[in-house]
Enzyme design. Sequence first.
Site, PDB file in Angstrom:
ATOM      1  N   ASP A  73      65.000 -34.362  56.971  1.00 42.48           N
ATOM      2  CA  ASP A  73      66.430 -34.099  57.179  1.00 42.48           C
ATOM      3  C   ASP A  73      66.758 -32.668  56.770  1.00 42.48           C
ATOM      4  O   ASP A  73      67.563 -32.414  55.869  1.00 42.48           O
ATOM      5  CB  ASP A  73      67.273 -35.096  56.400  1.00 42.48           C
ATOM      6  CG  ASP A  73      68.702 -35.182  56.924  1.00 42.48           C
ATOM      7  OD1 ASP A  73      68.985 -34.532  57.943  1.00 42.48           O
ATOM      8  OD2 ASP A  73      69.523 -35.890  56.318  1.00 42.48           O
ATOM      9  N   ASN A 135      72.532 -42.673  52.640  1.00 42.06           N
ATOM     10  CA  ASN A 135      73.581 -42.201  51.738  1.00 42.06           C
ATOM     11  C   ASN A 135      74.525 -41.188  52.398  1.00 42.06           C
ATOM     12  O   ASN A 135      75.292 -40.514  51.716  1.00 42.06           O
ATOM     13  CB  ASN A 135      72.968 -41.589  50.468  1.00 42.06           C
ATOM     14  CG  ASN A 135      72.116 -40.364  50.772  1.00 42.06           C
ATOM     15  OD1 ASN A 135      71.860 -40.036  51.927  1.00 42.06           O
ATOM     16  ND2 ASN A 135      71.665 -39.690  49.726  1.00 42.06           N
ATOM     17  N   HIS A 162      78.865 -35.678  54.193  1.00 42.12           N
ATOM     18  CA  HIS A 162      77.453 -35.577  53.824  1.00 42.12           C
ATOM     19  C   HIS A 162      76.615 -36.062  55.000  1.00 42.12           C
ATOM     20  O   HIS A 162      76.574 -37.245  55.317  1.00 42.12           O
ATOM     21  CB  HIS A 162      77.165 -36.458  52.599  1.00 42.12           C
ATOM     22  CG  HIS A 162      75.725 -36.427  52.160  1.00 42.12           C
ATOM     23  ND1 HIS A 162      75.108 -37.474  51.501  1.00 42.12           N
ATOM     24  CD2 HIS A 162      74.772 -35.473  52.296  1.00 42.12           C
ATOM     25  CE1 HIS A 162      73.869 -37.160  51.234  1.00 42.12           C
ATOM     26  NE2 HIS A 162      73.627 -35.948  51.712  1.00 42.12           N
ATOM     27  N   ASN A 237      68.779 -29.386  51.554  1.00 36.96           N
ATOM     28  CA  ASN A 237      67.396 -29.580  52.011  1.00 36.96           C
ATOM     29  C   ASN A 237      67.037 -28.374  52.877  1.00 36.96           C
ATOM     30  O   ASN A 237      67.333 -28.357  54.082  1.00 36.96           O
ATOM     31  CB  ASN A 237      67.255 -30.858  52.859  1.00 36.96           C
ATOM     32  CG  ASN A 237      67.286 -32.129  52.049  1.00 36.96           C
ATOM     33  OD1 ASN A 237      67.348 -32.104  50.826  1.00 36.96           O
ATOM     34  ND2 ASN A 237      67.235 -33.267  52.724  1.00 36.96           N
ATOM     35  N   HIS A 293      72.533 -31.819  43.464  1.00 38.52           N
ATOM     36  CA  HIS A 293      73.454 -31.976  44.587  1.00 38.52           C
ATOM     37  C   HIS A 293      74.327 -33.219  44.452  1.00 38.52           C
ATOM     38  O   HIS A 293      75.307 -33.370  45.176  1.00 38.52           O
ATOM     39  CB  HIS A 293      72.687 -32.030  45.906  1.00 38.52           C
ATOM     40  CG  HIS A 293      72.068 -33.360  46.228  1.00 38.52           C
ATOM     41  ND1 HIS A 293      71.157 -33.974  45.405  1.00 38.52           N
ATOM     42  CD2 HIS A 293      72.250 -34.201  47.280  1.00 38.52           C
ATOM     43  CE1 HIS A 293      70.787 -35.128  45.940  1.00 38.52           C
ATOM     44  NE2 HIS A 293      71.435 -35.289  47.077  1.00 38.52           N
ATOM     45  N   GLY A 294      73.959 -34.104  43.542  1.00 42.48           N
ATOM     46  CA  GLY A 294      74.719 -35.337  43.382  1.00 42.48           C
ATOM     47  C   GLY A 294      74.230 -36.104  42.167  1.00 42.48           C
ATOM     48  O   GLY A 294      73.505 -35.564  41.332  1.00 42.48           O
ATOM     49  N   LYS A 372      81.014 -45.010  56.119  1.00 41.81           N
ATOM     50  CA  LYS A 372      79.559 -44.934  56.237  1.00 41.81           C
ATOM     51  C   LYS A 372      79.149 -45.479  57.594  1.00 41.81           C
ATOM     52  O   LYS A 372      79.811 -46.340  58.170  1.00 41.81           O
ATOM     53  CB  LYS A 372      78.883 -45.722  55.116  1.00 41.81           C
ATOM     54  CG  LYS A 372      79.286 -45.228  53.720  1.00 41.81           C
ATOM     55  CD  LYS A 372      78.525 -45.928  52.636  1.00 41.81           C
ATOM     56  CE  LYS A 372      77.073 -45.536  52.601  1.00 41.81           C
ATOM     57  NZ  LYS A 372      76.863 -44.121  52.217  1.00 41.81           N
TER      58      LYS A 372
END
Length: 396
Positions: A73, A135, A162, A237, A293-294, A372
Amino acid sequence: MDERKGPMAAIIQRHYSERAWIEGSAEAQLGEVALLPGMASVSAFPDLHPGKNGPIGIAATASRLFPHLVGNDIGCGFGLFDLGIPVRKLRVDKAEERLRAAVFGSPADAPSALEAAGLPGDLAATALGSIGGGNHFAELTCVEERLGSDVPGCGNVLLLVHTGSRSLGADVWDRTLSRIGALGDGVAPEGEDGEWWKARHDECVAWAALNRRVVAATVAAALRADACGAVCDVPHNLVVADADADGGAVYRHYKGASRTLPGDLVPVAGSRDSLSHLVVGTGVAGSDFGIAHGSGRKRDRASMHGRGGLKRSEREALQRNQWGGRVICDDSDLLLEEQASAYKNPRHVVDDLVTAGLVGIVCSLRPLVTFKKAADTDARAMRRDRTRGRDRDGRR
């Protein structure tokens, strides 16, 4: 803490405290990265957790390219947008209704949008505007607590997106494996394979950033917002070509870590039932110019299926957060796998970054509506659909 194991290992810099939840397998993967040829330094952040091809939550500087440290990704990241809607005017139930009806798909002008971004007009055009599963999300949020003097969009509904390079990144990953094969020794940056991968990587990063803007435009249109101004867009990424202290070329790899220079605004995501944070980076070279990042996963997806959620009342509870916000997620598996208890405490993560001198906190962000969506090719969903004998639109 700096650590070097073995005469050829790169220095590992751990930017987290003893209270951070770090699995032993993630530490083992961290050690493996430090031993890669040409690796100069590795930074690990408080969201560190094990991944399929290496640890997630790291920045690593090397003289060679390591595609497996970035994964499939490429370009995945966070985009934060100001919708210009005062929070006091938002009806959460109406926003949920409109987002459920929204179509997150390729816009009619996808080819021209791609060309305007410097990309071929037919580059994964049909996937543009999709969010994806796992996610990934699009979340309406707002400032909960101001901790800095300059808080963008304070008082308005903000949108945190995201998502990444979707099918394009997956295709590049498959072609990378076919072309290069075993990736353990990395790739020479100036060789034919290195040049090819860098070009594909750059396309993915640009495509993913455009994808976040298209998703944001879809949300803005669904809510009839008058604005959709970008606050920041930060991939986590990717690989960035840089120069070392002596002026030599190095390549900084970020996997689940945000590239952060002094003054950069960066979202650090929580879960759908916890606060996220907007921070400002200090750009410390000793962190390989990265931050968390989280929150980072605390428990893997499989283990979450034994933690409740089987009853209808439990599933309904998972579709609300502690502030009365909504979660649009029609897939019961993903509801379980992405619940808040699967993630680390986001404030602990941010506090560790502050203590390490990597960031200052601007504000916390409270989730209002989290949308989502599952990947259309999710094998588990396809099997379930065949069993039930009904069509599925891929939503989660």
